[in-house]
Motif scaffolding. Structure first.
Motif, PDB file in Angstrom:
ATOM      1  N   PHE A   1      30.734  39.207  30.727  1.00 52.32           N
ATOM      2  CA  PHE A   1      31.791  39.261  29.721  1.00 52.32           C
ATOM      3  C   PHE A   1      32.431  37.880  29.541  1.00 52.32           C
ATOM      4  CE2 PHE A   1      36.198  39.691  28.489  1.00 52.32           C
ATOM      5  CZ  PHE A   1      36.085  40.469  27.353  1.00 52.32           C
ATOM      6  N   THR A   2      32.660  37.213  30.689  1.00 52.77           N
ATOM      7  CA  THR A   2      33.294  35.895  30.630  1.00 52.77           C
ATOM      8  C   THR A   2      32.405  34.891  29.925  1.00 52.77           C
ATOM      9  OG1 THR A   2      34.297  36.432  32.735  1.00 52.77           O
ATOM     10  CG2 THR A   2      34.442  34.152  32.032  1.00 52.77           C
TER      11      THR A   2
ATOM     12  N   ILE B   1      31.166  31.464  25.169  1.00 58.05           N
ATOM     13  CA  ILE B   1      30.334  31.147  23.998  1.00 58.05           C
ATOM     14  C   ILE B   1      31.119  31.376  22.716  1.00 58.05           C
ATOM     15  CG2 ILE B   1      28.246  31.798  22.718  1.00 58.05           C
ATOM     16  CD1 ILE B   1      27.564  30.410  25.261  1.00 58.05           C
ATOM     17  N   ARG B   2      31.809  32.511  22.661  1.00 58.39           N
ATOM     18  CA  ARG B   2      32.540  32.819  21.435  1.00 58.39           C
ATOM     19  C   ARG B   2      33.655  31.794  21.183  1.00 58.39           C
ATOM     20  NH1 ARG B   2      34.073  38.882  21.465  1.00 58.39           N
ATOM     21  NH2 ARG B   2      32.743  38.886  23.301  1.00 58.39           N
ATOM     22  N   GLN B   3      34.254  31.378  22.283  1.00 56.67           N
ATOM     23  CA  GLN B   3      35.290  30.345  22.189  1.00 56.67           C
ATOM     24  C   GLN B   3      34.730  29.067  21.560  1.00 56.67           C
ATOM     25  OE1 GLN B   3      38.465  30.510  23.411  1.00 56.67           O
ATOM     26  NE2 GLN B   3      38.991  28.365  23.034  1.00 56.67           N
TER      27      GLN B   3
ATOM     28  N   LEU C   1      40.910  37.743  31.105  1.00 50.76           N
ATOM     29  CA  LEU C   1      39.716  36.901  31.228  1.00 50.76           C
ATOM     30  C   LEU C   1      39.638  35.935  30.052  1.00 50.76           C
ATOM     31  CD1 LEU C   1      36.979  39.412  32.453  1.00 50.76           C
ATOM     32  CD2 LEU C   1      37.831  37.441  33.694  1.00 50.76           C
ATOM     33  N   GLN C   2      39.924  36.465  28.864  1.00 48.81           N
ATOM     34  CA  GLN C   2      39.874  35.602  27.683  1.00 48.81           C
ATOM     35  C   GLN C   2      40.948  34.517  27.738  1.00 48.81           C
ATOM     36  OE1 GLN C   2      39.924  38.691  24.796  1.00 48.81           O
ATOM     37  NE2 GLN C   2      37.736  38.553  24.407  1.00 48.81           N
ATOM     38  N   ALA C   3      42.108  34.897  28.255  1.00 40.85           N
ATOM     39  CA  ALA C   3      43.177  33.909  28.397  1.00 40.85           C
ATOM     40  C   ALA C   3      42.737  32.792  29.338  1.00 40.85           C
ATOM     41  CB  ALA C   3      44.441  34.585  28.921  1.00 40.85           C
ATOM     42  N   MET C   4      42.059  33.217  30.429  1.00 40.34           N
ATOM     43  CA  MET C   4      41.586  32.237  31.410  1.00 40.34           C
ATOM     44  C   MET C   4      40.554  31.308  30.762  1.00 40.34           C
ATOM     45  SD  MET C   4      38.837  31.776  33.829  1.00 40.34           S
ATOM     46  CE  MET C   4      38.169  33.379  34.319  1.00 40.34           C
ATOM     47  N   VAL C   5      39.624  31.881  29.979  1.00 38.87           N
ATOM     48  CA  VAL C   5      38.592  31.082  29.313  1.00 38.87           C
ATOM     49  C   VAL C   5      39.231  30.094  28.339  1.00 38.87           C
ATOM     50  CG1 VAL C   5      36.714  31.206  27.633  1.00 38.87           C
ATOM     51  CG2 VAL C   5      36.771  32.790  29.563  1.00 38.87           C
ATOM     52  N   THR C   6      40.194  30.595  27.564  1.00 38.62           N
ATOM     53  CA  THR C   6      40.870  29.722  26.599  1.00 38.62           C
ATOM     54  C   THR C   6      41.574  28.576  27.308  1.00 38.62           C
ATOM     55  OG1 THR C   6      41.292  31.742  25.382  1.00 38.62           O
ATOM     56  CG2 THR C   6      42.376  29.771  24.584  1.00 38.62           C
ATOM     57  N   GLU C   7      42.268  28.938  28.399  1.00 45.24           N
ATOM     58  CA  GLU C   7      43.008  27.948  29.165  1.00 45.24           C
ATOM     59  C   GLU C   7      42.067  26.879  29.711  1.00 45.24           C
ATOM     60  OE1 GLU C   7      45.920  25.907  30.342  1.00 45.24           O
ATOM     61  OE2 GLU C   7      46.259  27.780  29.271  1.00 45.24           O
ATOM     62  N   GLN C   8      40.935  27.348  30.280  1.00 41.41           N
ATOM     63  CA  GLN C   8      39.958  26.418  30.859  1.00 41.41           C
ATOM     64  C   GLN C   8      39.360  25.532  29.781  1.00 41.41           C
ATOM     65  OE1 GLN C   8      38.266  26.257  34.055  1.00 41.41           O
ATOM     66  NE2 GLN C   8      39.601  27.658  35.164  1.00 41.41           N
ATOM     67  N   ALA C   9      39.093  26.146  28.620  1.00 38.00           N
ATOM     68  CA  ALA C   9      38.452  25.375  27.543  1.00 38.00           C
ATOM     69  C   ALA C   9      39.357  24.236  27.094  1.00 38.00           C
ATOM     70  CB  ALA C   9      38.142  26.280  26.364  1.00 38.00           C
ATOM     71  N   ARG C  10      40.665  24.446  27.254  1.00 34.07           N
ATOM     72  CA  ARG C  10      41.586  23.423  26.798  1.00 34.07           C
ATOM     73  C   ARG C  10      41.579  22.202  27.719  1.00 34.07           C
ATOM     74  NH1 ARG C  10      47.307  25.688  25.981  1.00 34.07           N
ATOM     75  NH2 ARG C  10      46.137  27.549  25.473  1.00 34.07           N
TER      76      ARG C  10
END
Lengths: 288, 160
Positions: free
Chosen positions: A137-138, A143-145, A77-86
């Protein structure tokens, strides 16, 4: 023979995954330029399997474990969030992605041959709770990202805005720009003292033109910096205090005492040269 | 609106446009000062007076951050008798430890946090009106007003 729900969902895996990828936000947009469609699909497939894993336990459990209990799900999930944020501009995109998957799952759940109104309601509730946990969680990850990005940016801004410039032999220039809080004041002082020691500076020009407001705490920070510079044998010329700033400082009752002040950076530099026994002269004068 | 009626609000009508800045740490102090400056300039204050207001706001806000462990700054335009906004009110409010001796706190050069000790007296000199009320253990309430033209011949000050 009855078809259990996990078996049914397992059989529908390919169809659901395809639907999810099809309907997911950003699938048709050019936002995912740098990540090829294949790579993106593979990532979604891994995430899909991670999310589905607890649902495929046979016989079905009453309570699906939340992301807190699944380390690998968290990771993906975190990988997905990071990827999306990019790529994506919207912070809601990762959440929307999960909502799409939930809808796909609910649609398929309704097609389960063994479904009765009762079990359907039960399973829907179970599934919704599960997705609520994942979504929370996502959201937290998003937010943390962002927080991480913000603090990284402010760190780099700090780095950018505290240059100590060598103006001339034994003369340093410290142009202060922006907010001077305790953290920055300490950093500025560190940089300056290091530079004074390295260049054996005899004069330091501190320019305050870019400091929006000089209040008592800013003044105190500057005074401490000046005191420290003096201990290393560098005289300080303070420049760039605006007329408003000067009036305000006197009303506040702040005195810069015996610090040499000049209204403009130009006058400050002239003063600094004078203090080191130099001056700027036009070429004609020196030629004669 | 979470503002408790400050003492002696005077015969002025309240204008709309309250700005609330939550002060949790040093990083929010400049935000309060910047807002005060922008608001003052929008109300037609001279650059000089706007700088005064911003600096006073910065002093009050940094008191909140340093001494009270956080609080709120309220900024609001005040209308004069003719109904036009001609003043700016700054309220700093906290639920911190309070100030035991206000007279001492308003004394030049006195500080409990090894700072310069001219924040409160300095801020009161920068503003046209300055009221401070503090209950030890409950918090401190500061209300200060700056008028666009310094018409008040004698600045009003009160410490209760």
């Amino acid at each position: 023979m009855s078809l259990s729900l996990p078996t049914f969902l397992q059989a529908r895996r390919e169809a659901m995954l395809a639907e999810w990828i099809e309907a997911s936000p950003g699938a048709d947009a050019e936002t995912s330029v740098s990540l090829s469609t294949e790579a993106r699909n593979r990532q979604m497939e891994i995430l899909f399997d991670e999310i589905m894993a607890p649902l495929l336990v046979d016989p079905p459990t009453d309570f699906l474990p939340g992301p807190e209990e699944q380390a690998s799900l968290q990771e993906h999930l975190q990988a997905m969030v990071t990827e999306q944020a990019r790529h994506a501009a919207n912070a809601t995109d990762p959440i929307a992605l999960l909502f799409v998957l939930r809808q796909v799952l609910l649609d398929h759940l309704a097609q389960w041959p063994q479904a009765s109104a009762e079990t359907l309601a039960e399973d829907t509730a179970r599934l919704t709770r599960y997705f609520d946990q994942i979504t929370l969680f996502t959201f937290d990850s998003v937010i943390r990202q962002r927080d991480r990005q913000i603090s990284e940016q402010s760190m780099s801004l700090m780095e950018l805005s505290t240059p100590v410039l060598r103006l001339w032999h034994q003369i340093l220039l410290l142009p202060l720009v922006g907010i001077i809080d305790t953290g920055r004041a300490r950093q500025v002082t560190d940089h300056l003292l290091e530079a004074i020691a390295r260049h054996e500076a005899r004069v330091t020009v501190i320019d305050l033109t870019g400091v929006p407001i000089i209040d008592t705490s800013v003044a105190q920070h500057i005074m401490k910096t000046i005191d420290a510079a003096r201990l290393l044998g560098s005289r300080v010329v303070l420049t760039g205090i605006s007329p408003e700033g000067a009036q305000t400082l006197t009303k506040l009752g702040i005195r810069f005492g015996d610090v040499t002040c000049r209204a403009s950076l130009r006058a400050g530099i002239a003063e600094a040269l004078l203090l080191t026994g130099k001056c700027i002269a036009s070429m004609e004068d020196s030629g004669r | 609106m979470p503002v408790a009626a400050p003492p002696d609000t005077g015969p002025v009508a309240r204008e709309r446009g309250l700005h609330v800045i939550c002060i949790r740490g040093e990083q929010h102090v400049m935000q309060a000062a910047r807002t005060a400056r922008q608001l003052a300039e929008r109300l037609g204050f001279t650059r000089n007076l706007a700088y005064h207001v911003a600096t006073a706001t910065s002093e009050l806000a940094s008191n909140l951050a340093v001494h009270a462990g956080g609080g709120h700054v309220y900024l609001r335009p005040l209308a004069g008798p003719d109904g036009h906004p001609t003043g700016l009110e700054v309220i700093a409010e906290d639920q911190g430890p309070g100030i035991v001796d206000l007279t001492l706190a308003m004394t030049e050069g006195y500080s409990t946090a090894s700072r310069l000790g001219c924040g409160l007296p300095g801020a009161s000199r920068l503003m046209d009106e300055f009221y401070i009320r503090s209950t030890p253990g409950q918090g401190t309430h500061v209300r200060a007003v700056k008028w666009r033209q310094a018409e008040t011949p004698e600045p009003k000050r009160a410490a209760t």
